[in-house]
Write an enzyme that holds these catalytic residues in place. Structure first.
Site, PDB file in Angstrom:
ATOM      1  CG  HIS A  19      77.656  -7.572  95.434  1.00 16.67           C
ATOM      2  ND1 HIS A  19      76.869  -8.059  96.453  1.00 16.67           N
ATOM      3  CD2 HIS A  19      77.398  -8.368  94.350  1.00 16.67           C
ATOM      4  CE1 HIS A  19      76.139  -9.074  95.995  1.00 16.67           C
ATOM      5  NE2 HIS A  19      76.438  -9.278  94.735  1.00 16.67           N
ATOM      6  CB  SER A 102      75.720  -9.606  90.651  1.00 12.67           C
ATOM      7  OG  SER A 102      74.732 -10.548  90.360  1.00 12.67           O
ATOM      8  CG  ASP A 145      72.178 -23.866  81.554  1.00  9.38           C
ATOM      9  OD1 ASP A 145      72.171 -24.100  82.770  1.00  9.38           O
ATOM     10  OD2 ASP A 145      73.163 -24.111  80.833  1.00  9.38           O
ATOM     11  CG  ASP A 166      77.727 -15.173  92.173  1.00  4.83           C
ATOM     12  OD1 ASP A 166      78.265 -16.005  92.916  1.00  4.83           O
ATOM     13  OD2 ASP A 166      77.004 -14.245  92.588  1.00  4.83           O
TER      14      ASP A 166
HETATM   15  C1  LIG Z   1      74.831 -17.321  94.077  1.00  2.00           C
HETATM   16  S1  LIG Z   1      73.328 -16.941  93.317  1.00  2.00           S
HETATM   17  C2  LIG Z   1      73.679 -15.502  92.421  1.00  2.00           C
HETATM   18  C3  LIG Z   1      73.834 -14.262  93.236  1.00  2.00           C
HETATM   19  C4  LIG Z   1      73.950 -13.009  92.413  1.00  2.00           C
HETATM   20  N1  LIG Z   1      74.899 -13.156  91.335  1.00  2.00           N
HETATM   21  C5  LIG Z   1      74.355 -11.812  93.244  1.00  2.00           C
HETATM   22  O1  LIG Z   1      75.545 -11.557  93.399  1.00  2.00           O
HETATM   23  O2  LIG Z   1      73.464 -11.118  93.712  1.00  2.00           O
HETATM   24  C6  LIG Z   1      73.216 -18.124  92.041  1.00  2.00           C
HETATM   25  C7  LIG Z   1      71.977 -17.996  91.161  1.00  2.00           C
HETATM   26  O3  LIG Z   1      72.190 -18.793  90.005  1.00  2.00           O
HETATM   27  C8  LIG Z   1      70.973 -19.429  89.644  1.00  2.00           C
HETATM   28  N2  LIG Z   1      71.357 -20.621  88.865  1.00  2.00           N
HETATM   29  C9  LIG Z   1      71.893 -21.776  89.304  1.00  2.00           C
HETATM   30  N3  LIG Z   1      72.201 -22.603  88.274  1.00  2.00           N
HETATM   31  C10 LIG Z   1      71.864 -21.916  87.144  1.00  2.00           C
HETATM   32  C11 LIG Z   1      71.965 -22.197  85.756  1.00  2.00           C
HETATM   33  N4  LIG Z   1      72.489 -23.346  85.323  1.00  2.00           N
HETATM   34  N5  LIG Z   1      71.543 -21.269  84.890  1.00  2.00           N
HETATM   35  C12 LIG Z   1      71.014 -20.081  85.304  1.00  2.00           C
HETATM   36  N6  LIG Z   1      70.892 -19.755  86.618  1.00  2.00           N
HETATM   37  C13 LIG Z   1      71.302 -20.652  87.516  1.00  2.00           C
HETATM   38  C14 LIG Z   1      70.280 -19.716  90.945  1.00  2.00           C
HETATM   39  O4  LIG Z   1      68.879 -19.778  90.722  1.00  2.00           O
HETATM   40  C15 LIG Z   1      70.690 -18.508  91.790  1.00  2.00           C
HETATM   41  O5  LIG Z   1      69.704 -17.503  91.722  1.00  2.00           O
END
Ligand SMILES: C[S@@+](CC[C@H](N)C(=O)[O-])C[C@H]1O[C@@H](n2cnc3c(N)ncnc32)[C@H](O)[C@@H]1O
Length: 281
Positions: A19, A102, A145, A166
């Protein structure tokens, strides 16, 4: 069905690095006043409750934001200072209950003419994200997605943009899928800034991602990495990194200062930091 929920990990050493560096990059891009498109493709819920049962079960924030919190009034590099101020603003005086993720980091820096799109597929994460951010000016929240969204939304009409990738890397082949998606997006939007986060786990699968991107033909790939070594033995994830394609030139000094500070304060300089070109110009 997605099972990963970031609240279990919020505010850990990797989040802190992620971050702070994300803020450094966006601030660098905003040196020009042209509008930016910001895509938080894997957004999660935007702000995490560190007092929730999930967060308390793992206590991962102790390896990151909680360890650094007592230093918030001390002198620190610009990117760290910005992150402290933003985190403080999410909390009541002196407390640390909420940790901004994020989407919150990007929204905090977003200017009136910038456009932010945040996606998540997990029903609960999406509901929280939607509830908090969808009514804000210049923000769209999508239950979509991420890989498909990158394909559909890039290149953006603004012609300048930051694509933040991420994933949870729940599925082994996500490392390859990320590299493939970025290579395809880069063909359509070669001057976009792509920021790709990766964990360093005992299986060292991130090497696949680094290798694939190195062999993709894409130039100007910068790497910022912190291996915490044995500092947090209870965590499987011993380090993390970010790959930045087309990093703004004016963010490099800021990222260096942030990485040096985080390595010093989180690992007492016992960690191993790495910053430099994976693929130069
Ligand atoms: C590591 S976390 C993200 C953390 C966030 N970016 C942060 O820094 O606060 C990953 C997120 O991606 C979502 N996710 C996983 N695969 C996904 C996909 N194919 N499309 C959309 N979201 C997805 C999960 O539900 C999860 O909430």
């Amino acid at each position: 069905m997605l099972s990963y929920q970031h609240t279990y990990h919020a505010g850990n050493h990797a989040d802190v690095l992620k971050h702070i560096i994300l803020g450094d990059i966006l601030a660098g891009m905003q040196a020009k006043d042209k509008p930016l498109f910001l895509l938080d493709a894997f957004a999660s819920r935007g702000v995490y409750d560190l007092s929730s049962a999930h967060a308390l079960k793992t206590n991962e924030a102790e390896t990151g934001v909680r360890k650094l919190w007592p230093l918030r009034h001390e002198r620190s590099p610009m990117g760290v200072h910005r992150w402290f101020l933003h985190t403080q603003a999410q909390n009541s005086e002196g407390g640390l209950t909420y940790y901004p993720g994020s989407t919150s980091v990007l929204h905090h820096l977003q200017r009136d003419n910038d456009r932010l799109v945040a996606c998540d597929l997990h029903p609960q994460e999406f509901d929280d994200l939607n509830h908090q951010f969808s009514r804000l000016h210049g923000v769209a929240v999508l239950k979509r997605d991420a890989f498909e969204a990158i394909k559909a939304l890039v290149p953006p009409p603004e012609k300048r943009g930051l694509i933040f990738i991420d994933p949870s890397y729940e599925i082994k082949d996500e490392y390859t899928q990320v590299a493939k998606t970025v290579a395809q997006a880069h063909k359509r939007f070669a001057n976009g800034v792509y920021v790709i986060w990766y964990p360093m786990l005992p299986e060292e699968r991130h090497i696949t991602l680094l290798r694939s991107l190195k062999n993709s033909g894409i130039r100007k790939i910068f790497r910022v990495e912190l291996d915490t070594k044995d500092c947090f033995p209870d965590l499987q994830m011993h380090g993390s990194g970010l790959l930045i394609i087309n990093p703004p030139w004016n963010a490099q000094q800021a990222m260096k200062s942030s990485l040096d500070w985080v390595c010093d304060k989180l690992t007492d300089n016992k960690g191993e930091k790495h910053m430099g070109w994976l693929v130069p110009e």
